[in-house]
Design a protein around this motif. Structure first.
Motif, PDB file in Angstrom:
ATOM      1  N   GLN A 129       1.698  14.325 -10.551  1.00 48.08           N
ATOM      2  CA  GLN A 129       0.408  13.907 -11.095  1.00 48.08           C
ATOM      3  C   GLN A 129      -0.076  14.929 -12.099  1.00 48.08           C
ATOM      4  O   GLN A 129       0.177  16.109 -11.970  1.00 48.08           O
TER       5      GLN A 129
ATOM      6  N   GLU B  61       0.844  -1.183   0.000  1.00 49.74           N
ATOM      7  CA  GLU B  61       0.000   0.000   0.000  1.00 49.74           C
ATOM      8  C   GLU B  61       0.884   1.238   0.000  1.00 49.74           C
ATOM      9  O   GLU B  61       1.905   1.277   0.685  1.00 49.74           O
ATOM     10  N   LEU B  62       0.490   2.251  -0.772  1.00 51.71           N
ATOM     11  CA  LEU B  62       1.267   3.483  -0.866  1.00 51.71           C
ATOM     12  C   LEU B  62       0.313   4.648  -1.064  1.00 51.71           C
ATOM     13  O   LEU B  62      -0.568   4.586  -1.922  1.00 51.71           O
ATOM     14  N   THR B  63       0.460   5.684  -0.265  1.00 50.29           N
ATOM     15  CA  THR B  63      -0.349   6.883  -0.403  1.00 50.29           C
ATOM     16  C   THR B  63       0.571   8.060  -0.662  1.00 50.29           C
ATOM     17  O   THR B  63       1.472   8.331   0.131  1.00 50.29           O
ATOM     18  N   LEU B  64       0.372   8.739  -1.774  1.00 51.00           N
ATOM     19  CA  LEU B  64       1.165   9.910  -2.129  1.00 51.00           C
ATOM     20  C   LEU B  64       0.264  11.128  -2.018  1.00 51.00           C
ATOM     21  O   LEU B  64      -0.794  11.184  -2.632  1.00 51.00           O
ATOM     22  N   THR B  65       0.678  12.100  -1.227  1.00 56.56           N
ATOM     23  CA  THR B  65      -0.136  13.293  -1.030  1.00 56.56           C
ATOM     24  C   THR B  65       0.601  14.522  -1.530  1.00 56.56           C
ATOM     25  O   THR B  65       1.826  14.571  -1.547  1.00 56.56           O
ATOM     26  N   GLU B  66      -0.170  15.498  -1.968  1.00 57.73           N
ATOM     27  CA  GLU B  66       0.343  16.791  -2.396  1.00 57.73           C
ATOM     28  C   GLU B  66       1.407  16.694  -3.489  1.00 57.73           C
ATOM     29  O   GLU B  66       2.424  17.390  -3.461  1.00 57.73           O
TER      30      GLU B  66
END
Length: 98
Positions: A66, A46-51
């Protein structure tokens, strides 16, 4: 997650200054820095990329950004510049109203 790194050995300091001790400390720090700066392998479920920024302006090659909901990788030969747009026209149009 472990990167299977061996922990560098830091010697116990002597009472008095000893050149060999300081050489061992410098060697241990060199090993530590080399391990810390090596990116190593990454495996995740699992990987969450923010901002993430929306273009590759100022990013190094291989960095993520992105654009239009897609995660992209900054490449040196494929720019995704900030604010690129264009318009064009061909021919002429005459509009008459009565």
């Amino acid at each position: 997650m472990s990167r299977r790194l061996s922990r560098p050995y830091f010697p116990v300091p002597p009472q008095d200054y000893q050149q060999r001790y300081f050489s061992e400390v410098i060697r241990a720090f060199s090993v530590f820095l080399e391990q810390a700066q090596n990116p190593g392998d990454l495996r995740a479920t699992e990987l969450t990329l923010t901002e993430l920024q929306t273009d590759d302006s100022g990013l190094e090659t291989g960095a993520l950004f992105q654009q239009d909901g897609f995660v992209k990788i900054a490449l040196i030969n494929k720019p995704h510049v900030r604010g690129s747009s264009g318009t064009g026209g061909v021919g002429a149009v005459t509009v008459t109203t009565t």
